[in-house]
Design a protein around this motif. Structure first.
Motif, PDB file in Angstrom:
ATOM      1  N   SER A 171     -12.516  66.374  33.331  1.00 18.52           N
ATOM      2  CA  SER A 171     -13.305  65.861  34.604  1.00 18.52           C
ATOM      3  C   SER A 171     -13.126  64.184  34.416  1.00 18.52           C
ATOM      4  N   THR A 172     -12.703  63.816  35.830  1.00 19.20           N
ATOM      5  CA  THR A 172     -12.416  62.681  35.691  1.00 19.20           C
ATOM      6  C   THR A 172     -14.630  62.179  37.312  1.00 19.20           C
ATOM      7  N   THR A 173     -14.205  61.102  37.422  1.00 20.61           N
ATOM      8  CA  THR A 173     -15.207  60.216  37.824  1.00 20.61           C
ATOM      9  C   THR A 173     -15.460  60.880  39.294  1.00 20.61           C
ATOM     10  N   TYR A 174     -14.161  61.155  40.556  1.00 21.50           N
ATOM     11  CA  TYR A 174     -14.163  61.385  41.175  1.00 21.50           C
ATOM     12  C   TYR A 174     -14.256  62.796  41.723  1.00 21.50           C
ATOM     13  N   GLY A 175     -13.973  64.361  40.168  1.00 23.71           N
ATOM     14  CA  GLY A 175     -13.355  65.669  40.406  1.00 23.71           C
ATOM     15  C   GLY A 175     -13.016  65.994  39.356  1.00 23.71           C
TER      16      GLY A 175
END
Length: 511
Positions: free
Chosen positions: A6-10
């Motif tokens: 999971s990244t900060t954008y999805g």
């Protein structure tokens, strides 16, 4: 086998390849097209669900270099406008606190990509380092000087800073420590590292830096940027007389821009100072970071000499025969009878003396070999040495210098320890097609082991020493200890010091 992070954008989905989790083509910014062209990068929009990160993103639009250079260094996958992406190799996305390497590719700020068969080996990840490679805008898109824009000439640098910010925000999800980031690169990538050391917006985004075969002195002034912008506009007007601006031609006829840029690079190599000014003529690179705006207010060496570089550890060095590849591969040719004149032009009133100095340690060298040594120093070693001197004065005990001296057997042995030959050793990727093109067959694996381990040690601790090397002392500007990287590693005090002394009152690249 797939793996999710999971990244900060999805969420992104990668694959596990030989025990290493690999994520390819993750966007760190929106495509720099339309109103976003010639503008700072804009953060990507988030997504719902899982985004596949299985294929490399497009490399930045670029011309293909001619001959062997294009064969070796041109991207092996498509180029395209939506090019602002990163790739990540991690030994364990569930880990925490792992050191991080962010690699900036070279290619004269004109060509190259974040993926090649050296990087694909994943050697740093296998050595416990989370590895990130980035694409950034090249050529006109990345480094065209735009009048009245405080960011003009440095969009590529802003891309690199945006990628570092993405790493800062996301690398812990891949097992990395955002406080243990090393930014590294070679050639244009190494030069980009030097620029980042002086860029205010990059401060605090990395703890260590590695600059391989960089040319940090000088970057381009705004006046040089204006000269190139005018030159490009004139060349494009001949190709597209119905369009008024470089931007319009770039939108409607991108192939014209690539053609004009390639021809411009070839013309600048003729070193016509009357046309391009002494800075561009000496540097032979018309599109690179521009100093004087908001991104790079001052030259890295000016910042360094004032003790204001980024407060980071630095590993920096060059290859002994950087420029021989240029002559050996026919990228440039010079008649023997012109070499004396070129030495005299570089050292007015001292050309014959300088030629003797360069010849004394090279008794069997041809005139062109001596010119290659001169150009190696002008383009790479003098600037790198000056930056090392200043960094060591600012931050004693945290600067380490190398000189790669192993001679390649590729091209019949004509290139020696040339530009880029160290890369297969750094990435522990001997035997790959790109490696063999640079090194020839049967390059020494033990040397690759030693160099790769040194880079891993530096990335992890700020000190490249390990049991396979002689003691590698921290650099200082008085004794200038340099580790020569070869099968018989040795520490040499101020190698080629008599040659470097010739440059003491001479600007390495004409500024």
């Amino acid at each position: 086998m797939s793996v999710l992070v999971s990244t900060t954008y999805g969420q992104v989905e990668g694959t596990v390849e030989d025990g290493i989790a690999v994520f390819r083509g993750i966007p760190y910014a929106q495509a720099p097209v339309g109103p976003l062209r010639f503008r700072p990068p804009v953060a990507p929009e988030g997504w719902t669900g899982v985004r596949p990160a299985l294929a490399y993103g497009a490399a930045a639009p670029q011309p293909r270099p001619d001959g062997a250079v294009g064969d070796i260094f041109s991207p092996g996958h498509p180029t395209g406008e939506d090019c602002l992406s990163v790739n990540v190799w991690t030994p364990d996305p569930g880990a925490s606190g792992l050191p991080v390497l962010v690699w900036i590719h070279g290619g004269a700020f004109l060509f190259g990509s974040s993926a090649d068969d050296l990087i694909e080996r994943g050697a740093f990840a296998r050595s416990g380092v989370v590895t990130v490679t980035i694409n950034y805008r090249l050529g006109v898109d990345g480094y065209l000087f735009v009048e009245d824009d405080p960011d003009g000439g440095d969009y590529g640098t802003l891309d690199q800073i945006a990628a570092l910010r993405w790493v800062r925000a996301n690398i812990s999800a891949f097992g990395g420590d955002p406080d243990r980031v090393t930014v590294a690169g070679e050639s244009a990538g190494g030069t980009a590292v030097c620029a980042l050391l002086a860029a205010p917006a990059a401060q605090g985004l990395f703890a260590r830096a590695i600059a391989q075969s960089a040319y940090p002195d000088p970057l381009l002034s705004q006046e040089s940027g204006r000269i190139i912008a005018r030159e490009l506009k004139e060349r494009l007007a001949a190709l597209a007389p119905d369009l008024d601006s470089v931007g319009e031609v770039r939108e409607l006829h991108p192939e014209y821009v690539l053609q004009a840029v390639k021809e411009l690079f070839e013309d600048v190599a003729n070193r016509d100072a009357a046309r391009y000014g002494p800075e561009i003529a000496a540097q032979m690179n018309p599109l690179m970071p521009v100093v004087g705006g908001a991104v790079l207010p001052e030259r890295p060496l000016e910042v360094a000499r004032d003790g204001r570089l980024a407060d980071v550890d630095l590993l920096i060095g060059t290859n002994r025969d950087e420029f021989r590849i240029v002559f050996a591969l026919g990228m440039m040719s010079v008649a023997d009878e012109l070499v004396d004149a070129l030495f005299e032009a570089t050292f007015p009133g001292r050309g014959a003396e300088a030629l003797k100095v360069y010849a004394q340690d090279r008794p069997d060298a041809s005139k062109v070999d001596l010119l290659a040594a001169l150009e190696t120093d002008r383009s790479y070693r003098v600037g790198s040495t000056r930056l090392a001197d200043a960094h060591a004065a600012q931050r004693p005990g945290s600067t380490f210098c190398y000189r790669f001296t192993w001679p390649s057997t590729a091209f019949g042995g004509a290139i020696g320890a040339a530009h880029s030959v160290e890369l297969p050793f750094v990435f522990d990727a001997l035997g790959t097609p790109m490696a063999e093109a640079l090194t020839g067959p049967d390059a020494p694996q033990r040397l690759a082991d030693d160099i790769h381990r040194a880079w891993v040690a530096f990335i992890g601790t700020g000190d490249p020493n390990h049991a396979g090397l002689p003691e590698w002392p921290a650099y200082d500007g008085d004794t200038r200890p340099v580790l020569e990287l070869s099968p018989d590693h040795r520490v040499v005090a101020n190698p080629g010091g008599d040659e470097l002394a010739l440059w003491s009152d001479t600007a390495a690249s004409g500024a």
